[in-house]
Write an enzyme that holds these catalytic residues in place. Structure first.
Site, PDB file in Angstrom:
ATOM      1  N   GLU A   1       0.880  -1.168   0.000  1.00  9.55           N
ATOM      2  CA  GLU A   1       0.000   0.000   0.000  1.00  9.55           C
ATOM      3  C   GLU A   1       0.910   1.208   0.000  1.00  9.55           C
ATOM      4  OE1 GLU A   1      -1.695   3.074   2.544  1.00  9.55           O
ATOM      5  OE2 GLU A   1      -2.309   1.219   3.543  1.00  9.55           O
TER       6      GLU A   1
ATOM      7  N   CYS B   1      -2.660   8.248   4.024  1.00 14.03           N
ATOM      8  CA  CYS B   1      -2.564   7.687   2.674  1.00 14.03           C
ATOM      9  C   CYS B   1      -3.877   7.832   1.926  1.00 14.03           C
ATOM     10  CB  CYS B   1      -2.140   6.225   2.739  1.00 14.03           C
ATOM     11  SG  CYS B   1      -3.213   5.205   3.764  1.00 14.03           S
TER      12      CYS B   1
END
Length: 670
Positions: free
Chosen positions: A256, A295
């Site tokens: 990720e 994020c």
């Protein structure tokens, strides 16, 4: 010096280590170093001690231990410790709630989902049985089994608690021991959480270890069956992807990474619409929570050309009310970045964006907050129409850029230029606009929020990953996938297709397989407690003839007067039935009358029917009988009863299958 928990004991390095500073005051918090840690011993301890201990437990037992972890971290005295340490990372109370309580909530969710959706065994059937032969003696079943490996979890600095827990919970329930490697800047918060879990003795030894400091040669110790879950920069992800263990030794890598997430304002929205305020509030929230160090934060604000100025004005006005300062101050909305180095990186990113964008709010070089801390003003930019940087450069802080578009297809193209994102949002009250944009941008995103006046009150917002929905994204976002409810557990497991006879598959899976042996002893299965009941226990009933009066009465009493049950002339023209037929639910009701044992006993309740299919029409004069077989037995860990799934086969006088379905009951353990 922060300590690693390695091979059953806490280890403190003798090295000087790196100094970790309070994000607000730059005062020393701790030092960190992994020098001297025996990484090979950690991996061997996980494989030889932790793994076998976890895999001995059923899914439900593992899930209950995860619940115990969540309960421990929820204790006021433990949570107060975590919040106090979290302030040092630069997190406000609101930010800490997202990280700490969000992480605890994720563990609770996984514990609950696993106990509801997985069997209380160590193997999970996947999908229906596949018939591989005409006679039914050769069948196939996909199953998930635990890998005899190690889960290495490398986490980012921005969510030191949530990031650790959201990886630990699904891996543990999948049967894997974990080695947690937090980012150094905020590792003291992760270390505190892990220390409290280890001290409590909740988890089997070896199932949770902590590496404080550099990962060093940890990946060299890994091999096939091991996995690495990484959250961090695309640059570091690239290094990991090229590692020998990943390229040639079969180590599974999930990533990720960076994500230039966008939020799109629909062409239908005006400044007078509630969606306009929702859009502005959403952008500002994502800029200010965790000081934009998320994020999932919105980096690209994509709006119709005619709405650029109103959007900039509204966002700027709301940012003006977002106080920057000490995270311990209740009035503060934006705390410092995690470190001075991180502030330098954000300033460099803003400078890169300014080559094709104008700053319309904030000054990245202004002095705000405690001059010793890593503070920076929220910054809003207006991207030039030809800007490429806005689609390539991610400022990991309280920064966003406004980009104009003409048509919905233009918005889709702009969103796609981010090359893959974790999340996007579309704010519109027009279903046609929503459909066009969502269908266009979905291939570029792992999750999409569609926000309007109807769902806003209960929406969890753009930037909040949920344990029941997938977290990850294609392309630039890393191509990995986490969470997603039970998907996140099964992701860690091996899916295998098993071929064999029905009896063999029943023995392997612990679930009765069609065609497998049935036990039709004299004792009615409903008279057996969970402790007495066995897979394959069966009741074969007598028959019951369906009469025209049965059909007429059922129609009258239920109000189901569909012509196939009540109008002989019309029913005769039906190409499927060719005449009056019994209601399907009449057949199910009469079938229950055949197999139910009416007296009080171990069976406490029927709580549902799954997979109901009507296969052969039943007409007046036909008779039905039932085979009811115990298919799956699932004791509940926290109750005096469990769930029993029964395979129900209703046949007619010619042996043809009339209906098939699963009957779900609750049965007392004793």
């Amino acid at each position: 010096m922060l300590e690693s928990y390695a091979a059953g004991s806490w280890f403190r390095s003798d090295a000087e280590g790196d100094l970790l500073l309070d994000a607000t005051t730059s005062e020393p918090v701790a030092r960190i170093s992994s020098s001297g840690v025996d990484l090979g011993a950690m991996v061997r301890h996980a494989r030889q001690v932790g793994g076998p201990a976890v895999r001995e437990l059923t899914f439900h037992q593992r899930a209950m231990l995860m619940k115990d972890v969540a309960l421990l971290l929820s204790k006021p005295e433990v949570k107060d410790e975590l919040y106090d340490a979290s302030f040092k990372t630069g997190a406000t109370k609101r930010d800490s709630w997202v990280d700490i309580d969000g992480g605890i909530g994720t563990v609770f969710s996984y514990s609950s989902k696993a106990r509801r959706e997985l069997p209380n065994t160590t193997i999970a059937p996947d999908g229906p049985l596949e018939q591989l032969s005409k006679g039914g003696s050769f069948v196939g079943q996909h199953v998930f089994t635990s890998r005899p490996g190690v889960a290495v979890e490398i986490n980012a600095f921005n969510f030191p608690v949530w990031g650790m827990l959201e990886k630990l919970a699904p891996a543990f329930i999948a049967g894997l021991p974990s080695i947690v490697k937090p980012a150094s800047q905020t590792a003291y918060l992760t270390e505190l959480a892990v220390r409290r879990i280890i001290e409590a003795g909740i988890l089997p030894e070896g199932s949770l270890q902590l590496l404080a400091g550099s990962a060093g040669t940890l990946l060299d110790e890994l091999s096939v069956q091991d996995s690495v879950a990484f959250t961090g920069s695309a640059h570091t992800a690239g290094i990991l992807r090229r590692h020998e263990s990943v390229l040639h030794d079969g180590v599974s890598l999930g990533v990720e990474a960076d994500s230039l997430n966008c939020s799109v304002l629909g062409t239908d929205v005006t400044t007078d619409d509630p969606e306009f305020d929702l859009f502005v509030k959403g952008v500002v929230t994502e800029m200010t929570v965790k000081a934009g160090q998320k994020c999932t934060a919105i980096r690209r604000v994509i709006v119709p050309d005619g709405m650029i100025d109103p959007v900039i004005e509204a966002i700027s006005a709301r940012l003006e009310k977002s106080a920057v300062g000490d995270p311990r101050d209740e009035a503060t909305r934006v705390g410092p970045l995690a470190s001075l180095a991180q502030r330098d990186e954000v300033r460099k990113a803003i400078e890169a964006l300014r080559s094709a964008a104008d700053v319309v709010y904030g000054d990245p070089d202004a002095s705000v907050g405690d001059e010793r801390g890593a503070f920076i003003q929220p910054v809003l930019l207006r991207a030039h129409a030809d800007s490429t940087q806005v689609h390539d450069v991610e400022p990991f802080g309280p920064v966003a850029s406004v980009i104009g578009y003409g048509s919905a297809s233009d918005a889709v193209q702009l969103a796609a230029r981010g090359k893959g994102s974790l999340v996007g949002s579309v704010v519109t009250n027009d279903a046609d606009v929503a459909r066009e944009i969502v269908q266009g941008v979905a291939p570029w995103h792992g999750r999409i929020l569609v926000l309007n006046r109807d769902d806003a009150k209960e929406s969890t917002g753009h930037g909040s990953p949920l344990p029941v929905l997938v977290h990850g994204g294609p392309g630039r976002a890393g191509g990995g996938e986490e969470l997603g409810g039970v998907r996140g557990i099964l992701h860690h497991m091996q899916r295998t297709a098993i071929q064999g006879s029905p009896d063999m598959l029943t023995a392997i899976t612990g679930r009765w397989t069609t065609g497998s042996a049935r036990d039709t002893s004299d004792t009615h299965p409903f008279r057996k407690s969970l402790a007495q009941l066995q897979i394959g226990d069966t009741i074969e009933t007598g028959s019951r003839t369906i009469t025209g009066a049965d059909i007429d009465e059922f129609a009258a009493r239920t109000g189901d007067t569909f012509y196939a049950h009540t109008d002989p002339e019309a029913a005769a023209q039906n190409p499927i039935f060719g005449g009056i037929v019994a209601h399907g639910y009449l057949i199910v009701s009469l079938a229950a009358g055949l197999f139910v044992e009416p007296n009080p006993g171990p069976v406490l309740a029927n709580f549902g029917v799954d997979n109901l299919r009507f296969l052969t029409p039943v007409k007046a004069g036909d008779s039905i009988s039932v085979q009811l077989t115990a298919k799956q037995i699932t004791p509940r860990q926290t109750a005096d009863y469990g769930e029993v799934r029964w395979d129900c086969l209703v046949t007619n006088q010619d042996g043809e299958a009339v209906a098939t379905y699963d009957v779900l009951t609750l049965v007392a353990k004793e």
